[in-house]
Design an enzyme around this catalytic site. Sequence first.
Site, PDB file in Angstrom:
ATOM      1  CG  ASP A 172     -46.378  33.090  15.049  1.00  0.00           C
ATOM      2  OD1 ASP A 172     -47.026  33.222  16.006  1.00  0.00           O
ATOM      3  OD2 ASP A 172     -47.712  31.934  14.924  1.00  0.00           O
ATOM      4  CG  ASP A 218     -41.921  18.826  -4.417  1.00  0.00           C
ATOM      5  OD1 ASP A 218     -40.768  17.890  -5.462  1.00  0.00           O
ATOM      6  OD2 ASP A 218     -42.949  18.978  -4.595  1.00  0.00           O
ATOM      7  CB  THR A 240     -49.937  24.352  14.031  1.00  0.00           C
ATOM      8  OG1 THR A 240     -48.597  26.015  14.541  1.00  0.00           O
ATOM      9  CG2 THR A 240     -50.195  23.914  14.834  1.00  0.00           C
ATOM     10  CB  ALA A 282     -44.126  16.469  -2.608  1.00  0.00           C
TER      11      ALA A 282
END
Length: 309
Positions: free
Chosen positions: A69, A168, A179, A203
Amino acid sequence: MAGYVFGLVLHPTRDVAEVVGIIDRWAARHGINLAVRAEDRHRVPSSVEPVPETQLIARSDALISIGGDGTMLGALRAAVRDPKPVLGVHLGRLGFLVEVEPPDLPRALDRLVAKDFTIESHACLACDVCGDDVVAFNDIALVRQPGSGFVTATLAVDGQRYGYYRCDALVVSTPTGSTAYSYAAGGPLISPAAQAVVVTPSAPMAGISRSVVLSPNETIHLELRPGSAAVAVEMDGLVIRNAATEGTVDISYRRDAGQVVRFDPRRYQERNQIKLSLLDLPLLPDQLRELLPDELREQFSRRELTPPR
């Protein structure tokens, strides 16, 4: 087919000799010309013409991406100003964009030159990163450097300030990119048929803590706040700016920026269901059976019909 040119886009490090050899032999039989970046001339046969990187897209009628990809995304970015059909040949481990496996390549090339395929249009994010123009087909991410604190940035949409993030990483993705990093950060999966932009904090410690799904017509403005950690800016996983502690990122959605070759869109979507099942979206047994080759499916059916002895 006279004068038809396929441009080869190679994975930067993997051995692509076998696949290039298949393409080269097929091209010799069909009178097709091949081109590659001059920097990659040592990785291909002498029959493949090396051209300057700036001319590869203009010279090519279609591109063949050989890798995973990441290589495919690089081919799409390279052609963003002059979109050309891009055929992905799979050498990766988990590809959501590439469709063709090396053994199927000769038939795929026959169909490519005969224009027996459909085009899957892909959008991109057009980004102004501290004054530099870049495009991303998966995502643009602001990522903290380890040990340096948190990404702290404000969000504005169409000029209206919405709030701030302390996290983060902050990931802005297309439906295709939903995805990838965005999903790993807890973001939603967006149908590739949809048009949307997703902003997902990874996070989160304070501020906006959930994904925000925006219209493709809205523009996004991110600005690092004073005291933010040193931030790396990643485009489709590639670091384009490192250790930034101030600056802005402006993002807009650009439709029809890339053209991906699809020979069997339904089968491609079914294969992606399997790949998504590896990302904790389990399929039912009968769904898995439908994805087996016809011969294996028939064997399983006969076995189920045979009464036990």
